[in-house]
Design a protein around this motif. Structure first.
Motif, short mmCIF file in Angstrom:
data_model
loop_
_atom_site.label_atom_id
_atom_site.label_comp_id
_atom_site.label_asym_id
_atom_site.label_seq_id
_atom_site.Cartn_x
_atom_site.Cartn_y
_atom_site.Cartn_z
N VAL A 99 0.83 -1.20 0.00
CA VAL A 99 0.00 0.00 0.00
C VAL A 99 0.87 1.25 0.00
O VAL A 99 0.56 2.24 -0.69
CB VAL A 99 -0.94 0.00 1.22
N LEU A 100 1.96 1.23 0.74
CA LEU A 100 2.82 2.41 0.83
C LEU A 100 3.56 2.69 -0.47
O LEU A 100 3.96 3.82 -0.72
CB LEU A 100 3.83 2.24 1.97
N GLU A 101 3.72 1.66 -1.30
CA GLU A 101 4.49 1.82 -2.54
C GLU A 101 3.64 1.79 -3.80
O GLU A 101 4.10 2.18 -4.87
CB GLU A 101 5.55 0.71 -2.63
N GLN A 102 2.39 1.34 -3.70
CA GLN A 102 1.54 1.22 -4.89
C GLN A 102 1.24 2.59 -5.48
O GLN A 102 0.79 3.49 -4.77
CB GLN A 102 0.21 0.56 -4.51
N PRO A 103 1.48 2.79 -6.76
CA PRO A 103 1.11 4.07 -7.39
C PRO A 103 -0.38 4.35 -7.21
O PRO A 103 -1.22 3.45 -7.34
CB PRO A 103 1.46 3.85 -8.87
N LEU A 104 -0.71 5.59 -6.92
CA LEU A 104 -2.11 5.95 -6.71
C LEU A 104 -2.96 5.67 -7.94
O LEU A 104 -4.15 5.37 -7.82
CB LEU A 104 -2.21 7.43 -6.31
N ALA A 105 -2.35 5.74 -9.10
CA ALA A 105 -3.10 5.46 -10.34
C ALA A 105 -3.64 4.04 -10.35
O ALA A 105 -4.68 3.78 -10.98
CB ALA A 105 -2.20 5.69 -11.55
N GLN B 141 -9.22 -12.37 1.36
CA GLN B 141 -7.88 -12.60 1.91
C GLN B 141 -7.24 -11.31 2.43
O GLN B 141 -6.61 -11.29 3.48
CB GLN B 141 -6.96 -13.20 0.84
N THR B 142 -7.38 -10.23 1.65
CA THR B 142 -6.73 -8.95 1.95
C THR B 142 -5.28 -9.16 2.40
O THR B 142 -4.84 -8.63 3.43
CB THR B 142 -7.52 -8.14 3.00
N ALA B 143 -4.54 -9.92 1.62
CA ALA B 143 -3.16 -10.25 1.95
C ALA B 143 -2.22 -9.11 1.54
O ALA B 143 -2.59 -8.23 0.75
CB ALA B 143 -2.76 -11.54 1.22
N PRO B 144 -1.00 -9.09 2.05
CA PRO B 144 -0.04 -8.07 1.65
C PRO B 144 0.11 -8.01 0.14
O PRO B 144 0.13 -9.06 -0.53
CB PRO B 144 1.26 -8.55 2.32
N THR B 145 0.21 -6.82 -0.39
CA THR B 145 0.36 -6.44 -1.80
C THR B 145 -0.95 -6.52 -2.59
O THR B 145 -0.97 -6.19 -3.77
CB THR B 145 1.45 -7.25 -2.55
N GLN B 146 -2.05 -6.92 -1.96
CA GLN B 146 -3.33 -7.00 -2.66
C GLN B 146 -4.14 -5.71 -2.53
O GLN B 146 -5.29 -5.66 -2.98
CB GLN B 146 -4.17 -8.16 -2.12
N GLY B 147 -3.56 -4.66 -1.99
CA GLY B 147 -4.31 -3.48 -1.60
C GLY B 147 -5.24 -2.90 -2.65
O GLY B 147 -6.45 -2.78 -2.43
N ALA B 148 -4.70 -2.51 -3.79
CA ALA B 148 -5.52 -1.86 -4.81
C ALA B 148 -6.56 -2.83 -5.38
O ALA B 148 -7.73 -2.47 -5.58
CB ALA B 148 -4.64 -1.32 -5.94
N TYR B 149 -6.15 -4.06 -5.59
CA TYR B 149 -7.05 -5.08 -6.15
C TYR B 149 -8.17 -5.39 -5.17
O TYR B 149 -9.36 -5.41 -5.54
CB TYR B 149 -6.23 -6.33 -6.48
N ALA B 150 -7.81 -5.66 -3.91
CA ALA B 150 -8.81 -5.99 -2.91
C ALA B 150 -9.76 -4.82 -2.66
O ALA B 150 -10.97 -5.02 -2.49
CB ALA B 150 -8.14 -6.41 -1.60
#
Length: 253
Positions: A102-108, A150-159
């Protein structure tokens, strides 16, 4: 019992993609005419249409950006002119992107997931549900994901996008249910597909160990449920989030 969709018209967004192709083939094998939506891969869509027509059904390829209202409305007019009004819509298309924290995912990426899930579902409903209301029935089927639970790490934008999609589909089910239109979600796990075959990697082995059935499913498993929900056998099933994950996630009461 056999699933017979003869005389029904289905529209599958992302129909030229890996999961979409299998859904289109399965619906057509049960007798449905199929509108195959694509965004960029016109050649793949055309090849699939030829394949479906060889099964003896009507088929038509239609281009659209499912995140754009004008484009979705143009798709509605195209499908209506070529095949008629769909009895079944399958909201399957989604924008792909690279997952990170979440901290690194581009806002786009958060915006793209909202537009290709929530907004996609809204635009499809506005374009195609009115004709279902006029006819007094129809099917809205949306592809969600086990990641929404799941809401697992790195799934932020998708979840985030898929959980928003879950909310809008539940509201839609209540709003259009009085017109005998069912609204359901199919939530695949990490499936084996034409583009992502099984292998002996550690990641796949670890995933399979966590699935109660101890294996990965296939895109055909997803298509089978979609086809069932499109049929008269599922006439009293609506508002559901149904996992196709071998028990890897279990929606609870």
């Amino acid at each position: 019992m056999n699933i017979d969709l003869t005389g029904r018209l289905a529209l599958v967004t992302g129909g030229s993609g890996q999961l979409g192709r299998v859904m289109c083939r399965t619906l057509a094998a049960c007798g449905a005419d199929v509108a195959v939506h694509y965004h960029r891969n016109a050649a793949q869509a055309a090849a699939l249409v030829a394949e479906l027509r060889a099964l003896g059904v009507r088929a038509h390829a239609v281009q659209a950006d499912v995140t754009d209202e004008a484009s979705v409305l143009a798709m509605q007019r195209d499908v209506h002119a070529a095949l008629g009004d769909p009895d079944i819509i399958v909201n399957n298309a989604v924008i792909q992107y690279t997952w990170t924290t979440v901290l690194e995912q581009p806002l786009a990426d958060f915006d793209s997931q909202y537009r290709s899930t929530v907004l996609h579902g809204v635009l499809m409903a506005r374009a195609f549900v009115p004709a279902m209301i006029t006819r007094g029935g129809g099917r809205v089927i949306t592809i969600n994901t086990e990641c929404a639970m799941q809401t697992a790490p790195t799934q932020g934008a998708y979840a985030a996008g898929k959980r928003g999609l879950d909310g809008i589909m539940r509201v839609l089910a209540r709003e259009i249910g009085p017109h005998s239109i069912t609204v359901n979600q199919v939530a695949p796990g990490w499936m084996i597909s034409e583009d992502h075959p099984a292998d002996d990697s550690d990641a796949q082995a670890a995933y399979a160990r966590g699935v109660p059935l101890r294996r990965r499913g296939t895109d055909q498993d997803v298509a089978n449920l979609v086809t069932f929900l499109a049929s008269d056998l599922a006439a009293f099933i609506s508002g559901q989030f149904i996992s196709v994950s071998g028990g890897n996630v279990m929606p609870t009461i």
